[in-house]
Design a protein around this motif. Structure first.
Motif, PDB file in Angstrom:
ATOM      1  N   LEU A  50      18.345  21.279  52.362  1.00  0.00           N
ATOM      2  CA  LEU A  50      17.323  20.241  52.577  1.00  0.00           C
ATOM      3  C   LEU A  50      16.976  20.120  54.054  1.00  0.00           C
ATOM      4  CD1 LEU A  50      18.408  17.403  50.119  1.00  0.00           C
ATOM      5  CD2 LEU A  50      16.317  18.769  49.989  1.00  0.00           C
ATOM      6  N   GLU A  51      17.927  20.428  54.919  1.00  0.00           N
ATOM      7  CA  GLU A  51      17.629  20.457  56.357  1.00  0.00           C
ATOM      8  C   GLU A  51      17.421  21.891  56.846  1.00  0.00           C
ATOM      9  OE1 GLU A  51      20.115  18.168  58.989  1.00  0.00           O
ATOM     10  OE2 GLU A  51      19.085  18.960  60.761  1.00  0.00           O
ATOM     11  N   GLY A  52      18.141  22.812  56.258  1.00  0.00           N
ATOM     12  CA  GLY A  52      18.177  24.188  56.783  1.00  0.00           C
ATOM     13  C   GLY A  52      16.950  25.017  56.459  1.00  0.00           C
ATOM     14  N   SER A  53      16.170  24.602  55.436  1.00  0.00           N
ATOM     15  CA  SER A  53      14.970  25.374  55.083  1.00  0.00           C
ATOM     16  C   SER A  53      13.816  24.428  54.761  1.00  0.00           C
ATOM     17  CB  SER A  53      15.236  26.289  53.882  1.00  0.00           C
ATOM     18  OG  SER A  53      14.014  26.823  53.422  1.00  0.00           O
ATOM     19  N   LYS A  54      12.812  24.446  55.640  1.00  0.00           N
ATOM     20  CA  LYS A  54      11.624  23.592  55.417  1.00  0.00           C
ATOM     21  C   LYS A  54      10.896  24.034  54.152  1.00  0.00           C
ATOM     22  CE  LYS A  54      12.235  22.116  59.730  1.00  0.00           C
ATOM     23  NZ  LYS A  54      13.564  21.574  59.781  1.00  0.00           N
ATOM     24  N   ALA A  55      10.890  25.360  53.898  1.00  0.00           N
ATOM     25  CA  ALA A  55      10.200  25.872  52.708  1.00  0.00           C
ATOM     26  C   ALA A  55      10.909  25.384  51.447  1.00  0.00           C
ATOM     27  CB  ALA A  55      10.172  27.399  52.746  1.00  0.00           C
ATOM     28  N   PHE A  56      12.250  25.443  51.447  1.00  0.00           N
ATOM     29  CA  PHE A  56      13.009  24.952  50.292  1.00  0.00           C
ATOM     30  C   PHE A  56      12.644  23.502  50.010  1.00  0.00           C
ATOM     31  CE2 PHE A  56      16.572  22.467  48.712  1.00  0.00           C
ATOM     32  CZ  PHE A  56      16.876  23.129  47.540  1.00  0.00           C
ATOM     33  N   THR A  57      12.628  22.686  51.071  1.00  0.00           N
ATOM     34  CA  THR A  57      12.406  21.245  50.880  1.00  0.00           C
ATOM     35  C   THR A  57      10.986  20.956  50.418  1.00  0.00           C
ATOM     36  OG1 THR A  57      14.103  20.768  52.484  1.00  0.00           O
ATOM     37  CG2 THR A  57      12.540  18.994  52.039  1.00  0.00           C
ATOM     38  N   ASP A  58       9.990  21.580  51.051  1.00  0.00           N
ATOM     39  CA  ASP A  58       8.606  21.319  50.630  1.00  0.00           C
ATOM     40  C   ASP A  58       8.398  21.764  49.180  1.00  0.00           C
ATOM     41  OD1 ASP A  58       7.797  20.080  52.908  1.00  0.00           O
ATOM     42  OD2 ASP A  58       6.516  21.687  53.649  1.00  0.00           O
ATOM     43  N   GLU A  59       8.970  22.914  48.808  1.00  0.00           N
ATOM     44  CA  GLU A  59       8.805  23.391  47.428  1.00  0.00           C
ATOM     45  C   GLU A  59       9.548  22.482  46.455  1.00  0.00           C
ATOM     46  OE1 GLU A  59       9.984  27.465  48.016  1.00  0.00           O
ATOM     47  OE2 GLU A  59       7.919  28.076  48.525  1.00  0.00           O
ATOM     48  N   PHE A  60      10.733  22.026  46.844  1.00  0.00           N
ATOM     49  CA  PHE A  60      11.514  21.105  46.007  1.00  0.00           C
ATOM     50  C   PHE A  60      10.739  19.801  45.788  1.00  0.00           C
ATOM     51  CE2 PHE A  60      14.323  17.441  45.785  1.00  0.00           C
ATOM     52  CZ  PHE A  60      15.225  17.780  44.791  1.00  0.00           C
TER      53      PHE A  60
END
Ligand code: GLY
Length: 426
Positions: free
Chosen positions: A100-110
């Motif tokens: 959730l902090e380490g990947s902006k792409a992961f968080t935006d997609e989540f």
């Protein structure tokens, strides 16, 4: 209880002070700073990324609870996974949850997948495709290196040309290494920002007092971004309904959906929010305590902090109900001249005891003892916090305390919490 704190900044001194001085715990800080040494034992032989050595120490010394300050051991080293696998209690998220902090792409997609954000965005690894998207969407626009770029990978671009340049710096020149091999291009939002942190054990979500930090170096929010020049809590601009919206409709669903997807979030979840005219939006998640937010939030907790952290680490947070003071807290960060650019170290500090005598809390960030003398050892040197019944009172107290502190080239902003004071007066 024996508590091991991992880290060496103002946040870690605030955690160590709270646990040792207020809650009576035996505290070790690895590696620590000159402030953490005053309230417990420093472990200068360790770096924060030496997971195996820290684990061996925790086992040998029978540490009851480890609390991780900075994000890198969580995101890169999986410190929580390692400690848990060895049966050691630890407060923080697993490496999977720390995405959730380490990947902006992961968080935006989540967030998009679960309907938790309205902002538009796209993820790219091709500079040509990213630039075509920027030209279609227009500026202002935000371009973010996907990974952990020491807080330097996010650029708010006022023009399409600026965005194209940032895309090249990430994807072509590889300025941020692997952290910038993917980027997220997303909508620029306007509004006041606030930090809403919660304690969570993956199920229960307990909000902390909200805070607002100051990222720019200069008064009036001018000049380059920094690691944070000050902070205050609570946040007058955040009304109770909006605060509840953030906790109940953004953060709690995040915790629930992360658990459903097999990566329960544990420890502190920090929601960096923006209060837009269409309602609150998430700008980012952090997976640890904010700095300097911790330096205002922790002093406002009336309940036993150690008990809350232990309950979170043991998955029984439903058993505790943290109580928060109604007072106001203001923290002003004192920096070395030149920060966030090049700055000098090794200057002697004075007046800290006089500042503390009047009730200010002086948290050390970049300090060390050298030849029996306290000297500067970082860009952000101290965080000075004061509490008061009003923001006006807290500001008076903190700025009076700062008058007593001296070192060559000492710099701090004069307008921390001025807007909160004005809002409260109105
Ligand atoms: N104050 C911002 C952060 O801790 O990342």
């Amino acid at each position: 209880m024996k508590v091991l704190i991992v880290g060496s900044g103002g946040r870690e001194h605030a955690l160590a002070w709270r646990l040792a001085v207020c809650d009576g715990q035996q505290v070790y800080t690895a590696p620590g700073n000159a402030g953490t040494a005053q309230v417990g034992r420093n472990l200068p032989q360790f770096e924060v990324n030496q997971t195996d050595a820290l684990l061996a120490f925790a086992q040998r010394e029978r540490i009851d609870l480890t609390v991780v300050g900075p994000e890198r051991p969580l995101i890169h080293d999986g410190i929580v996974d390692c400690f848990r696998a060895a049966g050691q209690r630890i407060y923080g998220p697993t490496q999977a949850a720390a995405r959730l902090e380490g990947s902006k792409a992961f968080t935006d997609e989540f967030l998009a997948r679960h309907g938790l954000s309205r902002k538009w965005f796209q993820v790219f690894d091709s500079p040509a495709a990213a630039k075509a998207y920027v030209r279609r969407q227009g500026a202002p626009i935000v371009v973010k290196a996907d990974g952990d770029a020491f807080g330097k990978g996010v650029k708010v671009c006022a023009t399409v040309a600026q965005a194209e340049e940032w895309i090249d710096r990430c994807l072509v020149q590889r300025e941020f290494g692997s952290a910038g091999e993917r980027i997220v291009v997303e909508q620029y939002l306007t509004g006041q920002e606030c930090s809403v942190q919660v304690f969570t054990d993956g199920e229960t979500v307990l909000p902390m007092a909200p805070a607002q930090d100051y990222k720019r170096i200069g008064d009036g929010d001018t000049g380059p971004n920094t690691g944070g020049m000050g902070c205050y809590s609570p946040v007058p601009a955040l009304d109770p309904e909006t605060f509840e919206h953030i906790v109940e409709r953004l953060v709690r669903p995040t915790v629930e959906k992360m658990a459903e997807e097999g990566s329960p979030v544990t420890g502190t979840l920090y929601a960096g929010c923006i209060l837009t005219s269409a309602g609150p939006e998430l700008l980012e998640y952090n997976c640890r305590f904010g700095d300097p937010e911790t330096q205002v939030v922790v002093p406002l907790l009336e309940s036993d902090f150690a008990e809350v952290l232990l309950a979170a680490a043991e998955g029984r947070l439903r058993e505790v109900t943290p109580r928060w003071s109604q007072q106001r807290a203001v923290c002003v960060v004192v920096a070395a001249q030149g920060y966030p650019g090049a700055y000098e170290k090794g200057h002697p500090l004075s007046g800290l005891e006089q500042a503390a005598q009047d009730g200010a809390l002086v948290f050390h960030a970049g300090t060390k003892q050298q030849d029996g003398q306290l000297v500067t050892a970082g860009g952000r040197v101290l965080g000075v916090t004061a509490l008061g019944d009003t923001f006006a009172a807290a500001r008076r107290k903190v700025y009076a305390a700062l008058e007593k502190i001296h070192f060559p080239g000492m710099y701090y902003r004069r307008d921390i919490a001025a807007r909160a004071e004005a809002a409260e007066a109105a």
